[in-house]
Design an enzyme around this catalytic site. Structure first.
Site, PDB file in Angstrom:
ATOM      1  N   ALA A 130     -36.341  29.580   2.410  1.00 30.02           N
ATOM      2  CA  ALA A 130     -36.603  28.151   2.190  1.00 30.02           C
ATOM      3  C   ALA A 130     -36.108  27.343   3.387  1.00 30.02           C
ATOM      4  O   ALA A 130     -34.930  27.011   3.477  1.00 30.02           O
ATOM      5  CB  ALA A 130     -35.913  27.686   0.904  1.00 30.02           C
ATOM      6  N   THR A 158     -24.814  25.024  10.765  1.00 29.10           N
ATOM      7  CA  THR A 158     -24.049  24.561  11.928  1.00 29.10           C
ATOM      8  C   THR A 158     -22.579  24.351  11.553  1.00 29.10           C
ATOM      9  O   THR A 158     -22.286  23.730  10.526  1.00 29.10           O
ATOM     10  CB  THR A 158     -24.666  23.246  12.466  1.00 29.10           C
ATOM     11  OG1 THR A 158     -25.997  23.524  12.899  1.00 29.10           O
ATOM     12  CG2 THR A 158     -23.857  22.684  13.627  1.00 29.10           C
ATOM     13  N   ASP A 240     -33.073  10.831   7.122  1.00 29.22           N
ATOM     14  CA  ASP A 240     -33.465   9.534   7.697  1.00 29.22           C
ATOM     15  C   ASP A 240     -32.321   8.965   8.543  1.00 29.22           C
ATOM     16  O   ASP A 240     -32.554   8.300   9.548  1.00 29.22           O
ATOM     17  CB  ASP A 240     -33.774   8.507   6.581  1.00 29.22           C
ATOM     18  CG  ASP A 240     -35.134   8.748   5.938  1.00 29.22           C
ATOM     19  OD1 ASP A 240     -35.914   9.568   6.457  1.00 29.22           O
ATOM     20  OD2 ASP A 240     -35.409   8.105   4.906  1.00 29.22           O
ATOM     21  N   GLU A 363     -33.286  20.099  11.743  1.00 21.80           N
ATOM     22  CA  GLU A 363     -33.470  18.795  11.059  1.00 21.80           C
ATOM     23  C   GLU A 363     -34.952  18.433  10.929  1.00 21.80           C
ATOM     24  O   GLU A 363     -35.338  17.269  11.071  1.00 21.80           O
ATOM     25  CB  GLU A 363     -32.656  17.703  11.747  1.00 21.80           C
ATOM     26  CG  GLU A 363     -31.169  17.963  11.589  1.00 21.80           C
ATOM     27  CD  GLU A 363     -30.324  16.720  11.553  1.00 21.80           C
ATOM     28  OE1 GLU A 363     -30.813  15.644  11.200  1.00 21.80           O
ATOM     29  OE2 GLU A 363     -29.139  16.852  11.866  1.00 21.80           O
ATOM     30  N   THR A 365     -38.811  20.552  11.769  1.00 22.51           N
ATOM     31  CA  THR A 365     -39.543  20.935  12.994  1.00 22.51           C
ATOM     32  C   THR A 365     -40.471  19.788  13.417  1.00 22.51           C
ATOM     33  O   THR A 365     -40.722  18.854  12.651  1.00 22.51           O
ATOM     34  CB  THR A 365     -40.402  22.189  12.734  1.00 22.51           C
ATOM     35  OG1 THR A 365     -41.413  21.841  11.772  1.00 22.51           O
ATOM     36  CG2 THR A 365     -39.580  23.361  12.223  1.00 22.51           C
TER      37      THR A 365
HETATM   38  C1  LIG Z   1     -29.292  26.512  15.610  1.00 25.19           C
HETATM   39  C2  LIG Z   1     -29.706  26.067  14.250  1.00 25.19           C
HETATM   40  C3  LIG Z   1     -28.909  25.195  13.537  1.00 25.19           C
HETATM   41  C4  LIG Z   1     -29.279  24.788  12.248  1.00 25.19           C
HETATM   42  N1  LIG Z   1     -28.410  24.017  11.499  1.00 25.19           N
HETATM   43  C5  LIG Z   1     -28.679  23.833  10.164  1.00 25.19           C
HETATM   44  C6  LIG Z   1     -27.697  23.250   9.300  1.00 25.19           C
HETATM   45  O1  LIG Z   1     -26.602  22.852   9.727  1.00 25.19           O
HETATM   46  N2  LIG Z   1     -27.984  23.147   7.988  1.00 25.19           N
HETATM   47  C7  LIG Z   1     -29.168  23.553   7.465  1.00 25.19           C
HETATM   48  O2  LIG Z   1     -29.365  23.435   6.256  1.00 25.19           O
HETATM   49  N3  LIG Z   1     -30.128  24.113   8.261  1.00 25.19           N
HETATM   50  C8  LIG Z   1     -29.895  24.273   9.590  1.00 25.19           C
HETATM   51  N4  LIG Z   1     -30.840  24.870  10.404  1.00 25.19           N
HETATM   52  C9  LIG Z   1     -32.109  25.293   9.817  1.00 25.19           C
HETATM   53  C10 LIG Z   1     -33.312  24.495  10.331  1.00 25.19           C
HETATM   54  O3  LIG Z   1     -33.289  23.197   9.828  1.00 25.19           O
HETATM   55  C11 LIG Z   1     -34.566  25.293   9.937  1.00 25.19           C
HETATM   56  O4  LIG Z   1     -34.595  26.446  10.769  1.00 25.19           O
HETATM   57  C12 LIG Z   1     -35.827  24.487  10.081  1.00 25.19           C
HETATM   58  O5  LIG Z   1     -35.872  23.483   9.094  1.00 25.19           O
HETATM   59  C13 LIG Z   1     -37.094  25.323   9.969  1.00 25.19           C
HETATM   60  O6  LIG Z   1     -37.055  26.206   8.868  1.00 25.19           O
HETATM   61  P1  LIG Z   1     -37.388  27.757   9.104  1.00 25.19           P
HETATM   62  O7  LIG Z   1     -36.569  28.228  10.238  1.00 25.19           O
HETATM   63  O8  LIG Z   1     -37.271  28.460   7.820  1.00 25.19           O
HETATM   64  O9  LIG Z   1     -38.913  27.763   9.578  1.00 25.19           O
HETATM   65  P2  LIG Z   1     -40.210  27.760   8.632  1.00 25.19           P
HETATM   66  O10 LIG Z   1     -40.105  26.674   7.638  1.00 25.19           O
HETATM   67  O11 LIG Z   1     -40.457  29.139   8.156  1.00 25.19           O
HETATM   68  O12 LIG Z   1     -41.342  27.362   9.684  1.00 25.19           O
HETATM   69  C14 LIG Z   1     -41.918  28.296  10.590  1.00 25.19           C
HETATM   70  C15 LIG Z   1     -43.008  27.566  11.357  1.00 25.19           C
HETATM   71  O13 LIG Z   1     -44.025  27.107  10.456  1.00 25.19           O
HETATM   72  C16 LIG Z   1     -44.192  25.699  10.611  1.00 25.19           C
HETATM   73  N5  LIG Z   1     -44.496  25.123   9.298  1.00 25.19           N
HETATM   74  C17 LIG Z   1     -43.870  25.340   8.124  1.00 25.19           C
HETATM   75  N6  LIG Z   1     -44.437  24.610   7.148  1.00 25.19           N
HETATM   76  C18 LIG Z   1     -45.427  23.888   7.727  1.00 25.19           C
HETATM   77  C19 LIG Z   1     -46.381  22.937   7.270  1.00 25.19           C
HETATM   78  N7  LIG Z   1     -46.407  22.543   5.975  1.00 25.19           N
HETATM   79  N8  LIG Z   1     -47.256  22.417   8.146  1.00 25.19           N
HETATM   80  C20 LIG Z   1     -47.229  22.778   9.458  1.00 25.19           C
HETATM   81  N9  LIG Z   1     -46.350  23.686   9.960  1.00 25.19           N
HETATM   82  C21 LIG Z   1     -45.461  24.210   9.118  1.00 25.19           C
HETATM   83  C22 LIG Z   1     -42.871  25.196  11.168  1.00 25.19           C
HETATM   84  O14 LIG Z   1     -43.035  23.957  11.840  1.00 25.19           O
HETATM   85  C23 LIG Z   1     -42.488  26.346  12.102  1.00 25.19           C
HETATM   86  O15 LIG Z   1     -43.158  26.185  13.323  1.00 25.19           O
HETATM   87  C24 LIG Z   1     -30.507  25.247  11.702  1.00 25.19           C
HETATM   88  C25 LIG Z   1     -31.327  26.092  12.444  1.00 25.19           C
HETATM   89  C26 LIG Z   1     -30.934  26.535  13.686  1.00 25.19           C
HETATM   90  C27 LIG Z   1     -31.819  27.510  14.422  1.00 25.19           C
END
Ligand SMILES: Cc1cc2nc3c(=O)[nH]c(=O)nc-3n(C[C@H](O)[C@H](O)[C@H](O)COP(=O)(O)OP(=O)(O)OC[C@H]3O[C@@H](n4cnc5c(N)ncnc54)[C@H](O)[C@@H]3O)c2cc1C
Length: 410
Positions: A130, A158, A240, A363, A365
């Site tokens: 998720a 983080t 936001d 935060e 993509t």
């Molecule tokens: C270094 C780092 C620090 C982070 N810090 C935190 C933190 O402190 N707390 C926290 O909770 N999370 C944190 N995250 C998580 C980060 O917010 C998520 O990695 C990010 O929201 C994307 O989720 P995912 O990696 O599962 O990618 P996915 O949701 O699997 O997405 C994969 C790809 O598909 C695209 N995609 C997905 N759905 C759609 C759609 N509906 N339409 C178009 N494109 C879509 C995405 O844009 C992406 O290119 C961190 C991540 C990293 C790498």
């Protein structure tokens, strides 16, 4: 009247942050990046001089600064090193749900904790299955008497290995999708909490990113933030508030890359002239500069709306999307200006290109920002609507209770 002049206080704060970024962060940033060194010394100093926890209200021990001031600091931290900057600024993300939804007692305890000592907190939303779609989260919170019992795992958190507490999102109604999520504050030393994995990352290597697991972790019911099953709304309202700052950090990366590329283009001679004299190179530099300026204006707009108590969802996604994509483009072009040297770790822009990439991912993509922008535009929401807190404050002043609730935005 539109006036982009900073107040004397904002100007002083910006200078303080710049000087700290230059003297304390830059001098170690490339070494810390190499070894993934945790910047504890820098965190302590930043806390000491007042560059952390700027949004915590004075009544809870913080400086209660406006959002624009926070963004001025974040741009400078991004300019110094966005990895270290992310470590310094993550408390803002973790504490916003407490400010928005915590009881008075919870705010005093957990906001006060960050104001009293250089402590850290983490925001735990993402799970292995998720990410962009948080409605798929599997972490459960089950009410048992006067406690909730949490079980599940959060990834990519983080500051996870160093946090004193977490704001955790969990399903209280597993059948209700995003309407079944609730938010809690969980002490890091609670039984059943474990830090499972520190990620080895492409960029922002001085920041800590870990997996946090909860196994039958008991949380007092008073640590529920906001109402049960309203956690998704709290998460969106938090983003936001924090996306303008992340966008500001991206502007800082872009500005750093622009400066390095610009200086190099004036020194590097090919075909008998500095490469800046070749129009193809000069125009790359010109485009980089425009992107930095435009990104900053979007950041300021999204922060000022917040400071005016207005809804900034659309503006925050414009700022985050544009500044993050621009940082990546600017850093990539900076490597191009350096030629082959840009690809070598001894030169500064290679790190900036790696660091910039995460700005398009965390935060929300860049694709998710576009989703928010499209939804906001197509739904025809008013960009300058007042926020629920602003309305509640006004209602309180008029002796009325708040009635209208904010719908989910993503
Ligand atoms: C270094 C780092 C620090 C982070 N810090 C935190 C933190 O402190 N707390 C926290 O909770 N999370 C944190 N995250 C998580 C980060 O917010 C998520 O990695 C990010 O929201 C994307 O989720 P995912 O990696 O599962 O990618 P996915 O949701 O699997 O997405 C994969 C790809 O598909 C695209 N995609 C997905 N759905 C759609 C759609 N509906 N339409 C178009 N494109 C879509 C995405 O844009 C992406 O290119 C961190 C991540 C990293 C790498």
């Amino acid at each position: 009247m539109v006036d982009l002049t900073l107040t004397d206080e904002q100007q002083d704060l910006r200078e303080l942050a710049h000087s700290f970024a230059e003297k304390d962060i830059r001098k170690v940033a490339w070494d810390y990046d190499k070894d993934g060194t945790w910047p504890q010394d820098i965190i302590e100093k930043a806390w000491e001089i007042g560059l952390m926890n700027t949004h915590i209200a004075e009544e809870y021990g913080g400086p209660g600064l406006d959002f624009l001031s926070g963004c001025l600091i974040e741009e400078e931290m991004g300019w110094g090193c966005s990895g270290i900057g992310t470590s310094l600024m993550a408390n803002g993300l973790a504490s916003a749900p407490i400010t928005l939804g915590g009881s008075e007692e919870t705010k005093k305890k957990y906001l006060g904790m960050l104001a009293e000592a250089p402590k850290l907190a983490s925001f735990c939303l993402t799970e292995p299955d998720a990410g962009s779609d948080v409605s798929g989260m599997k972490t459960r919170a089950v009410k048992q008497g006067d406690k909730y019992v949490l079980t599940g795992s959060k990834c990519f958190i983080t500051n996870g290995s160093y946090a004193d507490y977490f704001t955790v999102y969990a399903k209280t109604d597993p059948e209700a999708g995003h309407r079944g999520i609730s938010a809690f504050v969980v002490d890091a030393d609670s039984p059943g909490v474990s830090v499972d994995k520190k990620e080895d990352k492409m960029g922002q290597r001085a920041s800590n990113t870990a997996t946090i697991s909860f196994s039958d972790t008991e949380v007092p019911e008073g640590n529920l933030l906001g109402e049960e099953n309203h956690g998704f709304k709290l998460a969106m309202m938090t983003l936001d508030r924090t996306r303008p700052g992340v966008a500001a950090m991206a502007v800082g990366i872009g500005k750093a890359a622009l400066e390095f590329a610009s200086d190099y283009s004036k020194e590097r001679v090919q075909f008998g002239v500095p490469i800046a004299m070749h129009q193809a190179v000069a125009f790359m530099i010109a485009d980089m500069a425009t992107k930095v300026e435009a990104g900053r204006l979007l950041v300021w707009q999204s922060a000022v709306l917040l400071d005016q108590g207005k809804r900034n969802t659309l503006a925050a996604s414009h700022a985050k999307r544009f500044s993050a994509d621009s940082a990546m483009e600017i850093a990539t072009d900076a490597v191009q200006v350096y030629g082959g040297y840009g690809f070598i770790k001894e030169y500064p822009v290679e790190k900036l290109m790696r660091d910039a990439k995460i700005m398009q991912l965390y935060e929300g993509t860049s694709q998710i920002q576009r989703l928010v922008i499209a939804k906001e535009l197509l739904m025809g929401r008013q960009a300058d609507e007042e926020t629920p807190e602003h309305k509640a404050l006004k209602a309180k002043e008029n002796g009325k209770a708040e009635t209208e609730k904010e719908p989910a935005t993503a």
